[in-house]
Design an enzyme around this catalytic site. Structure first.
Site, PDB file in Angstrom:
ATOM      1  N   LYS A 113       0.785  -1.119   0.013  1.00 40.82           N
ATOM      2  CA  LYS A 113       0.088   0.126   0.050  1.00 40.82           C
ATOM      3  C   LYS A 113       0.923   1.235   0.160  1.00 40.82           C
ATOM      4  O   LYS A 113       0.671   2.341  -0.712  1.00 40.82           O
ATOM      5  CB  LYS A 113      -0.882  -0.118   1.132  1.00 40.82           C
ATOM      6  CG  LYS A 113      -2.174  -0.781   0.972  1.00 40.82           C
ATOM      7  CD  LYS A 113      -2.964  -0.980   2.266  1.00 40.82           C
ATOM      8  CE  LYS A 113      -4.083  -1.965   1.984  1.00 40.82           C
ATOM      9  NZ  LYS A 113      -4.698  -2.715   3.183  1.00 40.82           N
ATOM     10  N   LYS A 193      -2.949  -9.787  -9.814  1.00 43.52           N
ATOM     11  CA  LYS A 193      -3.918 -10.158  -8.968  1.00 43.52           C
ATOM     12  C   LYS A 193      -5.317  -9.211  -9.100  1.00 43.52           C
ATOM     13  O   LYS A 193      -5.089  -7.914  -9.039  1.00 43.52           O
ATOM     14  CB  LYS A 193      -3.587 -10.098  -7.706  1.00 43.52           C
ATOM     15  CG  LYS A 193      -4.554 -10.266  -6.507  1.00 43.52           C
ATOM     16  CD  LYS A 193      -4.102 -10.245  -5.185  1.00 43.52           C
ATOM     17  CE  LYS A 193      -4.685  -8.798  -4.885  1.00 43.52           C
ATOM     18  NZ  LYS A 193      -4.408  -8.391  -3.194  1.00 43.52           N
ATOM     19  N   LYS A 196      -9.267  -3.932  -6.361  1.00 40.01           N
ATOM     20  CA  LYS A 196      -9.657  -2.677  -6.581  1.00 40.01           C
ATOM     21  C   LYS A 196      -8.890  -1.832  -6.674  1.00 40.01           C
ATOM     22  O   LYS A 196      -8.826  -0.751  -7.524  1.00 40.01           O
ATOM     23  CB  LYS A 196     -10.699  -2.378  -5.261  1.00 40.01           C
ATOM     24  CG  LYS A 196     -11.918  -3.098  -5.173  1.00 40.01           C
ATOM     25  CD  LYS A 196     -12.472  -3.252  -3.642  1.00 40.01           C
ATOM     26  CE  LYS A 196     -12.893  -4.596  -3.347  1.00 40.01           C
ATOM     27  NZ  LYS A 196     -13.430  -4.836  -1.973  1.00 40.01           N
TER      28      LYS A 196
END
Ligand code: TYM
Length: 323
Positions: A113, A193, A196
């Site tokens: 992230k 993968k 979102k």
């Protein structure tokens, strides 16, 4: 273990996609009758990335509707919103007092992230501690998840072991992940993968025109139409295997190897298979969308049941630590 306690969660960061469905929702639905199942919408976790109240509320409702439409049965399982069980945040604090920094520093999901440009908030860093509390507060045995959550379950086990050793007793139960190997990491439009945050998702309940456009945009190699196409690493085939009957998959694999069929034709077939697979759920979904209050009532009832269990475990923990 006669009736295992099963638990899983999904973040309301958007509309559920095929990765969520095959990696978690479907296994969770299939397991709901074989144990005492607790499934929740992780809105506290979503606060680490969603910063708009209206969007968060809308997403919670959308995830609830989709999960129910896909077959989650509130008479067989406990379905609730994470934030309706405030006990989980108290357990998070208690666990955080003995979670080693190094354990969290090693988590891929945090590192990913940050690499994608999210700011390194404390909540993002301590995300796995809240997740550990989610799992441990219900004395969970089994946690159905996709591959990307495996490390978080390992962290949960490490935290539980540390707690039990520190306070000298078997206060917290060690959970096991349940991962379906064939759909552990479903690929998205670009072959990475499905996620979102990569904007490569396929949402099965999108309007058919949009769904078709998404599927048609799957990245493929430049093998000419008449040439044989590689089966290994094909996104189209990986997705087709999830939604189509085995005989149809075998037929598509044969045509890949044979050559003479273009990727456009394979994508069209994938689109049709996705529509067919989700058709009955799409109909059920339309009814649920019209029944907002009914959906809310299910979540509220689930929260009351979940709180009962959570309170019991939290009392055990409070007693163990001296609160
Ligand atoms: P989340 O919301 O990212 O995803 C929900 C579930 O979907 C799975 N998944 C996938 N499976 C296969 N292929 C993919 N491409 C794919 N993308 C997503 C995820 O592995 C997950 O099982 N931290 C969790 C939510 C959570 C939780 C929990 C889960 C909070 N507390 C306690 C289990 C137990 C998450 O972000 O999932």
């Amino acid at each position: 273990m006669s009736r295992p306690r099963i638990l899983s969660g999904i973040q309301p960061t958007g509309i559920p996609h095929l990765g969520n469905y095959f990696g978690m929702m479907r296994p969770a639905i299939e397991m709901q009758a074989s144990g005492d199942a607790y499934y929740f919408i992780a809105d506290l976790h979503a606060l680490t990335t969603v910063r708009d109240a209206a969007v968060l509320r809308r997403n919670v409702q959308a995830v609830a509707v989709d999960f129910l439409a896909c077959g989650l049965d509130p008479s067989q399982c406990t379905f609730f919103r994470q934030s309706d069980v405030p006990e989980v945040t108290e357990l998070t604090w208690i666990l955080s007092t003995l979670t080693p920094m190094g354990l969290l520093e090693r988590c891929h999901s945090f590192k990913d992230k940050i690499a994608r440009g999210l700011s390194a908030s404390h909540g993002l860093f301590s995300y796995p501690v809240l997740m550990a509390a989610d799992i441990l507060i219900y004395d969970s045995h089994l946690v159905p998840v996709g591959q990307d959550q495996k490390q978080h379950i390992e962290v949960t086990r490490d935290i539980a072991v540390k707690f039990n050793e520190t306070y000298g007793g078997n206060f917290l139960r060690l959970p096991e992940p349940v991962i379906r190997e064939n759909v552990a990491t479903l690929p998205g439009l670009d072959g990475r993968k499905m996620s979102k945050s990569y904007n490569n998702t396929i949402e099965p309940f999108a309007e058919e025109k949009i769904l078709r456009k998404r599927i048609m945009s799957i990245t493929t190699d430049s093998t000419p139409l008449e040439e044989p196409k590689p089966i290994e690493g094909s996104t189209i085939l990986a997705l087709y295997r999830a939604v189509a009957p085995p005989a149809d998959v075998a037929e598509m694999e044969r045509q890949f190897c044979e050559g003479g069929t273009g990727y456009g034709e394979f994508k069209q077939r994938l689109f049709e298979a996705v529509v067919k697979f989700f058709r009955p759920m799409r109909e059920r979904r339309a009814e649920l969308i019209a029944d907002r209050e009914g959906v809310e009532a299910i979540l509220k009832k689930g929260a009351a049941q979940a709180r009962e269990t959570a309170r019991g475990v939290l009392m055990r923990v409070r007693d163990a630590v001296g609160l």
